[in-house]
Design a protein around this motif. Structure first.
Motif, short mmCIF file in Angstrom:
data_model
loop_
_atom_site.label_atom_id
_atom_site.label_comp_id
_atom_site.label_asym_id
_atom_site.label_seq_id
_atom_site.Cartn_x
_atom_site.Cartn_y
_atom_site.Cartn_z
N GLY A 1 -6.84 14.39 0.30
CA GLY A 1 -6.10 13.21 -0.16
C GLY A 1 -4.64 13.49 -0.44
N TYR A 2 -4.34 14.62 -1.09
CA TYR A 2 -2.96 14.90 -1.47
C TYR A 2 -2.03 15.04 -0.26
N PRO A 3 -2.39 15.81 0.77
CA PRO A 3 -1.51 15.87 1.95
C PRO A 3 -1.28 14.50 2.60
N MET A 4 -2.29 13.64 2.56
CA MET A 4 -2.11 12.31 3.14
C MET A 4 -1.07 11.52 2.36
N ILE A 5 -1.09 11.64 1.03
CA ILE A 5 -0.10 10.93 0.21
C ILE A 5 1.30 11.51 0.43
N GLU A 6 1.40 12.82 0.55
CA GLU A 6 2.71 13.42 0.81
C GLU A 6 3.27 12.93 2.15
N LEU A 7 2.40 12.82 3.15
CA LEU A 7 2.84 12.30 4.44
C LEU A 7 3.21 10.83 4.33
N LEU A 8 2.45 10.07 3.55
CA LEU A 8 2.78 8.66 3.34
C LEU A 8 4.16 8.52 2.69
N LYS A 9 4.48 9.40 1.74
CA LYS A 9 5.79 9.36 1.09
C LYS A 9 6.90 9.63 2.09
N GLU A 10 6.66 10.58 3.00
CA GLU A 10 7.66 10.86 4.04
C GLU A 10 7.85 9.66 4.96
N LYS A 11 6.74 9.02 5.31
CA LYS A 11 6.82 7.87 6.21
C LYS A 11 7.47 6.68 5.50
N LEU A 12 7.27 6.57 4.19
CA LEU A 12 7.92 5.49 3.44
C LEU A 12 9.44 5.68 3.45
N ILE A 13 9.90 6.92 3.29
CA ILE A 13 11.35 7.20 3.34
C ILE A 13 11.91 6.82 4.70
N ALA A 14 11.20 7.21 5.77
CA ALA A 14 11.65 6.86 7.11
C ALA A 14 11.67 5.36 7.31
N PHE A 15 10.66 4.67 6.78
CA PHE A 15 10.58 3.21 6.85
C PHE A 15 11.77 2.59 6.14
N ARG A 16 12.07 3.07 4.94
CA ARG A 16 13.19 2.54 4.16
C ARG A 16 14.53 2.82 4.85
N ASN A 17 14.60 3.94 5.56
CA ASN A 17 15.84 4.29 6.27
C ASN A 17 16.00 3.54 7.58
N GLY A 18 14.97 2.80 7.97
CA GLY A 18 15.06 2.00 9.19
C GLY A 18 14.80 2.77 10.47
N ASP A 19 14.13 3.92 10.37
CA ASP A 19 13.84 4.69 11.58
C ASP A 19 12.94 3.90 12.52
N GLN B 1 5.53 0.76 11.39
CA GLN B 1 4.15 0.76 11.89
C GLN B 1 3.42 2.05 11.56
N ALA B 2 4.14 3.16 11.61
CA ALA B 2 3.53 4.45 11.26
C ALA B 2 3.08 4.44 9.80
N PHE B 3 3.91 3.87 8.93
CA PHE B 3 3.54 3.78 7.52
C PHE B 3 2.34 2.86 7.33
N PHE B 4 2.37 1.70 7.98
CA PHE B 4 1.27 0.74 7.86
C PHE B 4 -0.06 1.39 8.27
N GLU B 5 -0.06 2.06 9.42
CA GLU B 5 -1.29 2.63 9.95
C GLU B 5 -1.85 3.72 9.03
N LEU B 6 -0.97 4.60 8.54
CA LEU B 6 -1.45 5.66 7.66
C LEU B 6 -1.91 5.10 6.32
N ALA B 7 -1.20 4.10 5.79
CA ALA B 7 -1.59 3.50 4.52
C ALA B 7 -2.98 2.86 4.62
N GLU B 8 -3.22 2.13 5.70
CA GLU B 8 -4.54 1.52 5.89
C GLU B 8 -5.62 2.59 6.00
N ARG B 9 -5.31 3.67 6.72
CA ARG B 9 -6.28 4.75 6.87
C ARG B 9 -6.56 5.43 5.54
N TYR B 10 -5.51 5.63 4.75
CA TYR B 10 -5.68 6.28 3.45
C TYR B 10 -6.53 5.41 2.51
N VAL B 11 -6.25 4.11 2.47
CA VAL B 11 -7.02 3.22 1.60
C VAL B 11 -8.50 3.26 1.98
#
Length: 202
Positions: A89-107, A112-122
Motif C-alpha cells: 500500500g505505501y509504495p502505491m500512495i507514494e506513486l499516487l503523490k508523484e502522479k498528483l504533482i504531475a497532474f497539478r503541473n499540467g503534464d 488520467q494516470a492519476f485517475f487510473e491509479l487512484a481507482e486501483r488503489y481504492v
C-alpha cells in the motif's frame, strides 16, 4: 473486551473507508469534468500515509496478526497476504503523490494516470479491509483469549505509535478534519457515515 476491540478496529476501518470513498468520488467527478481540488486531494493522500500506513496497519501487524499467529496456523496464508498488502500500500500512495504533482503541473496525460491509479488503489484497499472484517476478525474472535484482546486493545487505544516513536494521532485528526471540511457533502461509506474523529469514534 473482545467486542470493544473489534468495534475499535471496525471504526478505524470506517474512517479509512470514508476517505477512500471521497477519493473515488472526486476521481469520478473529475473524469466527468469537475475541476480538481488539489488541496483536498493532497490532504487525502497525506491522511492515508499518516493514519492507515503509520498508525493502523503497523498495530495490526504487531499486535492483532501476531496474536493470531501465536494461537493458530489456520490463518497463516491469510495473515501473510494481509501483511504483504500492508507493504504494497505505501509504495502505491507514494506513486499516487508523484502522479498528483504531475497532474497539478499540467503534464500531458498525468490526469488520467492519476485517475487510473487512484481507482486501483481504492479497490485494493477496500478488498483488503473486507478481507480483514469478513475473514480475519471472525477467526480472531474464535481463537484469541482475553489476554490477547487486552494487549491488542491497549495498542489500539494508545494515542501514539511506540513502534515508530511517533505521535501521528493529532496529525491524522487535523488531516481528517480538513478532508471533512473540504469534501463535497455527504461524505460516507457503506451503511453509515463517519464521525469527525479519525478513529471513527466521537
Amino acid at each position: 473486551m473482545k467486542a470493544e476491540v473489534i468495534q475499535i478496529i471496525k471504526d478505524e476501518h470506517l474512517a479509512i473507508s470514508a476517505v477512500l470513498y471521497t477519493l473515488r468520488y472526486l476521481v469520478r467527478e473529475m473524469r466527468a469534468g469537475t475541476p480538481p481540488d488539489f488541496t483536498l486531494l493532497k490532504a487525502i493522500l497525506d491522511y492515508i500515509v499518516s493514519y492507515p500506513d503509520r498508525w493502523h496497519h503497523p498495530k495490526e501487524d504487531e499486535f492483532l496478526f501476531a496474536a493470531i499467529k501465536r494461537r493458530t496456523h489456520e490463518a497463516d496464508a491469510l495473515v501473510a497476504r494481509l501483511e504483504r498488502e500492508h507493504q504494497l500500500g505505501y509504495p502505491m500512495i507514494e506513486l499516487l503523490k508523484e502522479k498528483l504533482i504531475a497532474f497539478r503541473n499540467g503534464d500531458k496525460g498525468a490526469d488520467q494516470a492519476f485517475f487510473e491509479l487512484a481507482e486501483r488503489y481504492v479497490g485494493f484497499e477496500w478488498a483488503h479491509l473486507h478481507a480483514e472484517e469478513d475473514l480475519l476478525l471472525p477467526l480472531a474472535e474464535r481463537v484469541l483469549v482475553a489476554e490477547d484482546w487486552a494487549t491488542i486493545g491497549a495498542a489500539f487505544r494508545a494515542h501514539d505509535n511506540p513502534l515508530f516513536g511517533i505521535k501521528p494521532g493529532e496529525e491524522a485528526r487535523t488531516l481528517y478534519q480538513t478532508i471533512l471540511r473540504l469534501a463535497p457533502a455527504p461524505i460516507g461509506f457503506g451503511p453509515g457515515t463517519p464521525s469527525s474523529s479519525p478513529t471513527g469514534r466521537p
